[in-house]
Design an enzyme around this catalytic site. Structure first.
Site, short mmCIF file in Angstrom:
data_model
loop_
_atom_site.label_atom_id
_atom_site.label_comp_id
_atom_site.label_asym_id
_atom_site.label_seq_id
_atom_site.Cartn_x
_atom_site.Cartn_y
_atom_site.Cartn_z
CG ASN A 111 -1.75 1.25 1.34
OD1 ASN A 111 -1.80 2.05 0.40
ND2 ASN A 111 -2.42 1.43 2.47
CE LYS A 122 -0.23 3.28 4.81
NZ LYS A 122 -0.12 3.44 6.25
CG HIS A 160 -5.97 1.98 5.17
ND1 HIS A 160 -5.51 2.88 6.09
CD2 HIS A 160 -4.97 1.09 4.97
CE1 HIS A 160 -4.27 2.57 6.42
NE2 HIS A 160 -3.91 1.48 5.76
CB SER A 162 5.26 -1.13 12.07
OG SER A 162 4.78 0.18 12.35
P1 13P Z 1 2.95 0.85 7.75
O1 13P Z 1 3.50 -0.47 7.23
O2 13P Z 1 3.65 2.04 7.22
O3 13P Z 1 2.84 0.82 9.25
O4 13P Z 1 1.46 0.96 7.21
C1 13P Z 1 0.60 -0.13 7.37
C2 13P Z 1 -0.61 0.13 6.58
O5 13P Z 1 -1.42 0.97 6.93
C3 13P Z 1 -0.79 -0.63 5.33
O6 13P Z 1 -2.06 -0.44 4.82
#
Ligand code: 13P
Length: 267
Positions: free
Chosen positions: A13, A15, A97, A217
């Site tokens: 992801n 983002k 999400h 994480s």
């Molecule tokens: P991180 O791996 O940056 O903590 O994000 C997790 C997440 O929200 C994946 O959708």
């Protein structure tokens, strides 16, 4: 009884990261560095880079996912992107999400409609669920996730036991997202099983085969703790999914689990 066969799935992801100038190249590099055919790999770039990433991944077995879709198929919703618009650009879609629950105040009822739009459009949804820190501290983590699942899936499974076929669930405790703090493998594993139990209780066909991922994480250093748990089927990766070396390490570890399940006849 035949053993349950569940795939190992790693979903990236991205983002709100990358631009049109670099998304395709990053996707190609990840595809090259993670060529383990037994691991289902999905990259979810921002909407504007879906076409570039899809072109970059043509000829590979890495799938493309969207990060969200609208709850309606078409209509007067300026700036929004619907599931039928994504079909052809993506084959997967994240839904619910926690960052959207937080920033766009998405409710379980809205998320349920988004799931429905995904199924109608032939997109494979990854439903994200997870508790806040105070809910875990109060011993309400499982109840929170149950409520989210019932709200998002109840009406869909009510249409028929196979109405949610193809669904993947990602358990992402909110306090573990982007914090560098992961859940304990054993806690995530019992939540993964609880998620299947809720899906079963809602009447979902073959809920034992529902893939459940862990997110929060995840890095190449932490993925092993989760994949050592037989109830966890992979990861939804945020920050580390923007780094080719990290993705290489994560998918390499996932391929060990995929091979082991294959030879044990459990995947
Ligand atoms: P991180 O791996 O940056 O903590 O994000 C997790 C997440 O929200 C994946 O959708």
């Amino acid at each position: 009884m035949m053993p349950v066969v569940r795939p190992v799935v790693i979903v990236a992801n991205w983002k709100m990261h990358t631009t049109l100038a670099d998304a395709g190249e990053l996707a190609s590099s990840i595809a090259r560095a993670t060529a383990h055919p037994r691991v289902t790999r999905v990259i979810c770039p921002p909407h504007v880079s879906l076409a570039a990433v899809s072109a970059a991944l043509r000829g590979t077995d890495v799938a493309v996912g969207a990060q969200d879709c609208h709850s309606e198929a078409f209509g007067p919703y300026t700036g929004s992107v619907s599931a039928p618009m994504l079909a052809g650009l993506a084959t997967w879609c994240l839904v619910g999400h926690s960052e959207r629950r937080r920033d766009q105040t998405e409710t379980d009822e809205l998320i349920s409609r988004k799931l429905l739009r995904c199924f109608e459009a032939g997109l494979r949804p990854v439903l994200c669920v997870g508790e806040q820190l105070e809910e875990r501290d109060d011993g309400r983590a499982a109840a929170t996730v149950r409520t989210q699942l019932e709200g998002a899936l109840g009406a869909i499974i009510g249409r028929g036991p196979d109405a949610a076929a193809g669904l993947v669930v990602a358990y992402e405790p909110v306090w573990a997202i982007g914090t560098g703090r992961t859940a304990r493998g054993a806690d995530a594993a019992s939540m993964a099983q609880a998620i299947r139990d809720v899906a079963d209780g809602l009447g979902m066909d073959d809920a034992a085969s529902l893939p459940v991922l862990y997110g929060g994480s995840v890095t190449s250093a932490t993925i092993g703790e989760f994949l050592a748990e037989p109830t966890i089927d992979g990861a939804l990766v945020g920050g580390a999914s923007l780094k080719v070396e990290e993705m290489a390490g994560i998918v390499a570890r996932a391929s060990v689990t995929a091979e082991a399940r294959q030879s044990a006849g459990v995947a």
